[in-house]
Design a protein around this motif. Structure first.
Motif, mmCIF file in Angstrom:
data_model
loop_
_atom_site.group_PDB
_atom_site.id
_atom_site.type_symbol
_atom_site.label_atom_id
_atom_site.label_comp_id
_atom_site.label_asym_id
_atom_site.label_seq_id
_atom_site.Cartn_x
_atom_site.Cartn_y
_atom_site.Cartn_z
ATOM 1 N N VAL A 111 0.863 -1.182 0.000
ATOM 2 C CA VAL A 111 0.000 0.000 0.000
ATOM 3 C C VAL A 111 0.900 1.231 0.000
ATOM 4 C CG1 VAL A 111 -1.757 1.315 1.242
ATOM 5 C CG2 VAL A 111 -1.864 -1.186 1.209
ATOM 6 N N ASN A 112 0.690 2.079 -1.008
ATOM 7 C CA ASN A 112 1.519 3.288 -1.169
ATOM 8 C C ASN A 112 3.000 2.924 -1.199
ATOM 9 O OD1 ASN A 112 -0.879 4.795 -1.067
ATOM 10 N ND2 ASN A 112 -0.780 4.884 1.179
ATOM 11 N N LYS A 113 3.318 1.831 -1.930
ATOM 12 C CA LYS A 113 4.672 1.340 -2.167
ATOM 13 C C LYS A 113 5.366 0.790 -0.909
ATOM 14 C CE LYS A 113 5.517 4.350 -6.125
ATOM 15 N NZ LYS A 113 6.429 5.325 -6.759
ATOM 16 N N GLY A 114 4.617 0.560 0.140
ATOM 17 C CA GLY A 114 5.226 0.033 1.364
ATOM 18 C C GLY A 114 4.479 -1.177 1.892
ATOM 19 N N ARG A 115 5.175 -1.945 2.735
ATOM 20 C CA ARG A 115 4.538 -3.090 3.387
ATOM 21 C C ARG A 115 3.539 -2.597 4.441
ATOM 22 N NH1 ARG A 115 6.961 -8.168 3.026
ATOM 23 N NH2 ARG A 115 8.863 -8.221 1.772
ATOM 24 N N ILE A 116 2.462 -3.364 4.611
ATOM 25 C CA ILE A 116 1.475 -3.021 5.637
ATOM 26 C C ILE A 116 1.119 -4.284 6.416
ATOM 27 C CG2 ILE A 116 0.470 -0.957 4.630
ATOM 28 C CD1 ILE A 116 -1.344 -4.206 4.155
ATOM 29 N N LYS A 117 0.635 -4.096 7.623
ATOM 30 C CA LYS A 117 0.212 -5.227 8.439
ATOM 31 C C LYS A 117 -1.155 -5.712 7.972
ATOM 32 C CE LYS A 117 2.812 -3.888 12.561
ATOM 33 N NZ LYS A 117 2.746 -3.572 14.023
ATOM 34 N N PRO A 118 -1.446 -7.015 8.183
ATOM 35 C CA PRO A 118 -2.733 -7.571 7.703
ATOM 36 C C PRO A 118 -3.950 -6.828 8.239
ATOM 37 C CG PRO A 118 -1.246 -9.335 8.362
ATOM 38 C CD PRO A 118 -0.587 -8.048 8.771
ATOM 39 N N ASP A 174 -5.533 5.542 -1.052
ATOM 40 C CA ASP A 174 -4.456 4.552 -0.970
ATOM 41 C C ASP A 174 -4.251 3.885 -2.327
ATOM 42 O OD1 ASP A 174 -3.809 4.944 1.648
ATOM 43 O OD2 ASP A 174 -4.925 3.220 2.427
ATOM 44 N N ARG A 175 -2.985 3.639 -2.664
ATOM 45 C CA ARG A 175 -2.643 2.912 -3.897
ATOM 46 C C ARG A 175 -2.187 1.514 -3.502
ATOM 47 N NH1 ARG A 175 0.380 6.519 -8.341
ATOM 48 N NH2 ARG A 175 -0.104 4.571 -9.404
ATOM 49 N N VAL A 176 -2.893 0.523 -4.017
ATOM 50 C CA VAL A 176 -2.661 -0.875 -3.630
ATOM 51 C C VAL A 176 -2.026 -1.633 -4.785
ATOM 52 C CG1 VAL A 176 -3.733 -3.006 -2.810
ATOM 53 C CG2 VAL A 176 -4.650 -0.796 -2.084
ATOM 54 N N ARG A 177 -0.944 -2.364 -4.464
ATOM 55 C CA ARG A 177 -0.319 -3.235 -5.461
ATOM 56 C C ARG A 177 -0.499 -4.681 -5.027
ATOM 57 N NH1 ARG A 177 4.021 -6.388 -5.980
ATOM 58 N NH2 ARG A 177 4.921 -6.701 -8.048
ATOM 59 N N ILE A 178 -1.152 -5.487 -5.885
ATOM 60 C CA ILE A 178 -1.347 -6.910 -5.621
ATOM 61 C C ILE A 178 -0.324 -7.677 -6.449
ATOM 62 C CG2 ILE A 178 -2.944 -8.841 -5.789
ATOM 63 C CD1 ILE A 178 -5.228 -6.820 -5.582
ATOM 64 N N PRO A 179 0.456 -8.591 -5.837
ATOM 65 C CA PRO A 179 1.479 -9.319 -6.599
ATOM 66 C C PRO A 179 0.854 -10.244 -7.626
ATOM 67 C CG PRO A 179 1.181 -10.332 -4.454
ATOM 68 C CD PRO A 179 0.378 -9.059 -4.439
ATOM 69 N N PRO A 180 1.597 -10.580 -8.690
ATOM 70 C CA PRO A 180 1.072 -11.531 -9.686
ATOM 71 C C PRO A 180 0.764 -12.863 -9.019
ATOM 72 C CG PRO A 180 3.083 -10.471 -10.461
ATOM 73 C CD PRO A 180 2.950 -10.117 -9.016
#
Length: 294
Positions: free
Chosen positions: A24-31, A39-45
């Protein structure tokens, strides 16, 4: 995420969230992080298994026999006597497991989630929640160590009756192929297993093993650490011991989740027993004939 990753097992989605692979926003987040507006969310392939693969999997013998292995079912729970040789969920080179198979067999089911895990080659009691409230309640019991799980294990040699508890910290290493190897290490997590001798044979002992903690491969590594590896353990076993057992017809890990006792999420106490499969029963019958006075 569930809407974006249709067809992906929920267990896999939960795993990538727990591991911090969702950014989220190019950083790791807790579950437990709650998304905010903007917020910008990146989901891995994520590789999604083809539906044809799932359909084919349902036809496999061990998968198609799952309905016959149901020990208990109601509105909140489904409890299986899991066969050996099948993973509880897909991943680490496995396309499918018990939970994916059940979802394919029951497409109308709105919620099916694993409460806990068993190793692929371990058979026995496996809890599946049919409601999110049931899953939360049982996870809380696991966290508080209020679920009693007893396993049967056939180990090498004569286990001393005085050895009733093994406390040895366990450290898990993940291999490049996704496999896991666990060893006793001062750097590992606190781990405890209680043991009771159930039956003695000429060169083996049948144990009841009750894990107090729930570490990966815990019983298998604690028995090895004590000098009594489990029969036909392809990772922590003893090949010479396995050869002694060849005439019993055994060719699988002799580790079986025999009983489980917990508070039912809807009230009352639930106690479940899973019978041994034919191969394990036959092995014990042969050993008894060879050790008539023990």
């Amino acid at each position: 995420m569930l809407a974006r990753l249709k067809g992906v097992p929920k267990s896999m989605i939960y795993r990538i969230v727990r591991k911090g692979e969702v950014r989220v926003n190019k950083g790791r987040i807790k579950p437990e992080y709650k998304l905010q507006n903007g917020d910008r969310v990146r989901i891995p392939p994520v590789r999604v298994a083809e539906r044809e693969t799932r359909t084919l999997s349902v036809k496999l013998n061990k998968i198609s026999s799952l309905p016959d292995r149901i020990l208990f079912e109601d509105d909140a729970l489904l409890i299986l006597n899991k066969p050996f040789g099948i993973a509880v969920h897909g991943g680490s080179g496995v396309d499918f497991g018990v939970i994916e198979a059940l979802r394919a067999l029951r497409p109308e089911a709105r919620f099916l989630e694993l409460v806990h895990r068993l190793d692929r080659d371990t058979s026995g009691v496996l809890l599946i929640a049919k409601k999110r409230s049931a899953l939360r309640a049982l996870h809380e019991q696991l966290r508080l160590k209020k679920i009693q799980k007893d396993y049967l294990a056939l180990v090498k040699g004569h286990w001393p009756s005085s050895c009733k508890k093994v406390q040895a910290p366990l450290l898990k290493n993940v291999l490049q192929n996704g496999g896991r190897v666990v060893k006793v290490s001062s750097e590992g997590k606190v781990s405890e297993t209680h043991f009771k001798v159930e039956e003695r044979f000429e060169y083996a002992t049948l144990l009841k093993a009750s894990p107090i903690t729930g570490r990966t491969h815990q019983i298998r590594v604690h028995t090895l650490h004590s000098g009594h590896p489990i029969a036909f353990d392809n990772r922590y076993g003893d090949r010479e011991f396995d050869r002694h057992l060849q005439d019993t017809g055994l060719n699988r890990l002799f580790l079986h989740a025999a009983t489980l006792c917990c508070q039912h999420p809807l009230g009352g106490t639930l106690s479940i027993e899973a019978p041994l499969d034919d191969q394990l029963r036959h092995c014990l019958q042969i050993l008894r004939k060879k050790s008539p006075f023990l």
